[in-house]
Design a protein around this motif. Structure first.
Motif, PDB file in Angstrom:
ATOM      1  N   TYR A 220       0.831  -1.202   0.000  1.00 24.61           N
ATOM      2  CA  TYR A 220       0.000   0.000   0.000  1.00 24.61           C
ATOM      3  C   TYR A 220       0.867   1.254   0.000  1.00 24.61           C
ATOM      4  CZ  TYR A 220      -3.411  -3.472   1.578  1.00 24.61           C
ATOM      5  OH  TYR A 220      -4.201  -4.584   1.684  1.00 24.61           O
ATOM      6  N   THR A 223      -2.499   5.830   2.971  1.00 20.37           N
ATOM      7  CA  THR A 223      -3.235   5.160   4.056  1.00 20.37           C
ATOM      8  C   THR A 223      -4.598   5.788   4.287  1.00 20.37           C
ATOM      9  OG1 THR A 223      -3.096   4.385   6.356  1.00 20.37           O
ATOM     10  CG2 THR A 223      -2.272   6.605   5.908  1.00 20.37           C
ATOM     11  N   LEU A 466      -3.724   1.884   2.478  1.00 23.69           N
ATOM     12  CA  LEU A 466      -3.782   0.850   3.507  1.00 23.69           C
ATOM     13  C   LEU A 466      -5.171   0.919   4.126  1.00 23.69           C
ATOM     14  CD1 LEU A 466      -2.371  -1.216   5.420  1.00 23.69           C
ATOM     15  CD2 LEU A 466      -1.739   0.737   6.851  1.00 23.69           C
ATOM     16  N   SER A 470      -3.490   3.104  10.929  1.00 29.54           N
ATOM     17  CA  SER A 470      -2.152   2.837  11.450  1.00 29.54           C
ATOM     18  C   SER A 470      -1.492   4.157  11.816  1.00 29.54           C
ATOM     19  CB  SER A 470      -1.296   2.102  10.412  1.00 29.54           C
ATOM     20  OG  SER A 470      -0.825   3.005   9.430  1.00 29.54           O
ATOM     21  N   SER A 473      -0.676   7.488   9.578  1.00 30.49           N
ATOM     22  CA  SER A 473      -1.517   8.674   9.421  1.00 30.49           C
ATOM     23  C   SER A 473      -0.893   9.927  10.006  1.00 30.49           C
ATOM     24  CB  SER A 473      -2.884   8.440  10.077  1.00 30.49           C
ATOM     25  OG  SER A 473      -3.705   7.626   9.275  1.00 30.49           O
ATOM     26  N   ASP A 516       2.953   1.089   3.280  1.00 33.56           N
ATOM     27  CA  ASP A 516       2.922  -0.079   4.163  1.00 33.56           C
ATOM     28  C   ASP A 516       3.340  -1.291   3.351  1.00 33.56           C
ATOM     29  OD1 ASP A 516       1.706  -1.211   6.918  1.00 33.56           O
ATOM     30  OD2 ASP A 516       1.284  -2.613   5.296  1.00 33.56           O
TER      31      ASP A 516
END
Length: 553
Positions: A220, A223, A466, A470, A473, A516
């Motif tokens: 990814y 996000t 993503l 998580s 951010s 990610d």
């Protein structure tokens, strides 16, 4: 990835998993110590002990800390720097039941799991011997091990490495991101002191199937974001024997749930990628005792994912929906009351309720007209709530709204819409942005490199968001002052010394594209949590390593 490096990463992952580190427990501190000791034992850090260190989390009631490791290439002077993060906390282990003593021991856990009933897919994976089970092995201690293994391997030939790496092992990702929110200001400080030029942020958090049976694996770039619109619903209490004389806040909450919960109307769509619709995280009335009086107030909280919607846009959508559904409840109440009156041979008179919805900011404005010293009173209440360690930040937010509403002379039904912490900004990468394009190209090239391995038999693709929240951010933040002001004013107790606070200015300064590149497995946050060790220990590290090289070159 070299076999010896993959094996080293596996050994570290199993070692890290053996240390139970449930969020908001002493295990987080022990886990930080284990990661620090692991990194400090690497030859490079024996020579440069000042480049690995821990930082206490400021004001943290649990006394937690983060671990930071810097690595500086020696081939030629360079300020180019890749930032990497990984969390070492996990969710709890109560879901393992009588197997919880084995949650951190994959070998013994596998033997014990053979004796209990498992979901068919988990049973098949267990019997195949191709998966390793254990709490945190997937989410995300194998990812931490991958980063450390890569840094260790690079450090062995540091004379021929150009550029810099910074890795931070953070606590509290599973709850309030305390670790990451302490790391962000430190990154700004490091940049000022050492003139690092940050290129991107990499996180090897877990990668799970998008749906049951999904054959694809993902990397990814970008996000999803998350915000939590919450509805404080004030109805009108009555005796259950005179039920039509009241206005049930639970009915309003239920109507709102029907409108918003899992409704794709509120999904963001960017480049064909769609956020999951909002879903309820809390719905309850606020009666503290049993009686035959109906409830006066209810609260309703949603998890709202974003790809492009900013807080002010979410607030506008939620306020409009609340007003519409409130009116439907009033209309339904009168329709049903009319039918009841006909059945009872009683004269029907419409109930007087008027649907109205306002934001927390608008509530404060209304109360301030009656109480010019409102801000001072709010500050006193914030201080009282801030120091109360018996309730969490979400409860504190609700109590502040309840307090402000209690100061208002208007006792008529109303919905107050506000934001409950936490807030995770979305980060969308753009092919037209030169810096984003560098990361996109670096990731794509890494994927193509890994696919040249004759043994690589996975279907691996790149996606732009993503899908799970998580700490990535916090590598950036919205920059529109009106957007941020609207968020802050509608988040109860938002202040640096208040109930909730984000270092938004530091996040804006950081402003990093993110990716990610995760470990592969299934069932994060379930007792059947497991990894595919072949992908996780061979290809995840290689993807990260190649992305690092592509960025720095």
């Amino acid at each position: 990835m070299k076999k010896e490096v993959s094996q080293r990463i596996k050994e570290m992952a199993l070692d890290f998993t053996s240390q139970i580190s449930v969020v908001e427990t002493p295990g987080e501190i022990a886990m930080a110590d284990k990661i620090y000791e692991t990194i400090a034992a690497i030859d490079y850090y024996k020579k440069h002990p000042e480049l690995v260190y821990t930082l206490d989390c400021i004001g943290d009631q649990y006394g937690r800390k983060i671990v930071v490791a810097e690595l500086n290439g020696e081939k030629a002077p360079s300020d180019k720097t890749v930032v990497m993060i990984g969390h070492f906390d996990t969710v709890g282990i109560s879901d393992y039941g009588n197997l919880k003593d084995y949650a951190g021991n994959p070998e013994k856990l596998a033997e014990e799991l053979k004796n209990i009933m498992l979901p068919p897919e988990a049973k098949e994976d267990l019997e195949s011997g191709k998966y390793l089970f254990g709490r945190g092995l997937f989410d995300m201690k194998s990812g931490d091990a991958a980063i450390i293994g890569i840094m260790e391997e690079i450090s062995k030939d540091i004379e021929n490495f150009e550029g810099n790496l910074i890795y931070c092992a953070v606590c509290d990702e599973e709850s309030n991101s305390t670790g990451m929110l302490n790391f962000v200001p430190h990154l700004i400080k490091l940049r000022e002191e050492k003139h690092y030029d940050y290129l991107a942020m990499i996180d090897p958090d877990y990668m799970a199937p998008a749906y049951p049976g999904d054959p694809l694996k993902y990397v990814y770039v970008g996000t999803v974001g998350k915000i939590m619109p919450t509805f404080y619903i004030v109805g009108k209490e009555t005796h259950v024997g005179e039920s039509f004389d009241g206005l049930d806040p639970n009915q309003i909450a239920a109507q709102l749930t029907c409108r918003i919960n899992l409704n794709p109307e509120f999904s963001d769509v960017v480049n064909g990628e769609v956020t999951l619709p909002p879903v309820t995280l809390k719905q309850r009335d606020l009666k503290t005792e049993y009686s035959v009086q109906t409830a006066t107030k209810s609260i309703l909280m949603f998890n709202y994912a974003t790809h492009c919607s900013e807080p002010n846009e979410v607030m506008a959508k939620m306020k409009a929906a609340a007003q519409e559904e409130f009116q439907k409840v009033v209309d339904t109440l009168n329709e049903r009351y009319k039918v009841f009156c006909q059945m009872y041979n009683r004269e029907f008179r419409p109930q007087p309720w008027v649907a109205r919805t306002m934001t927390y900011r608008e509530l404060k404005d209304a109360v301030r007209k009656e109480l010019p010293d409102l801000d001072g009173r709010i500050d006193e209440k914030i201080e009282e709530l801030r120091t109360d360690t018996t309730i969490d930040v979400r409860e504190k937010s609700y109590r502040l709204v309840d307090y402000v509403h209690s100061l208002w002379s208007d006792r008529n039904p109303v919905i107050i819409v506000y934001f409950t912490p936490p807030y995770y900004p979305h980060i969308a990468v753009n092919d037209e942005d030169p810096r984003d394009k560098v990361l996109i190209d670096a990731v794509r090239s890494a994927i193509e490199t890994v696919k040249t391995d004759p043994g690589f038999d996975y279907q691996l693709i790149e996606k732009r968001f993503l899908p799970c929240i998580s700490d990535l951010s916090y590598a950036s933040a919205p920059t529109d002052p009106e957007v941020l002001e609207d968020y802050e004013e509608n988040t109860p107790g938002y202040a640096e010394d208040g109930i909730y606070y984000l270092p938004l200015d530091k996040m804006q300064q950081l402003d990093l594209p993110v990716t990610d590149i995760g470990t592969v497995g299934k069932d994060a946050h379930k007792f059947t949590e497991r990894i595919d060790p072949r992908f996780t220990f061979e290809y995840t590290p290689e993807l990260i390593y190649q992305t690092i090289l592509n960025l720095l070159n």
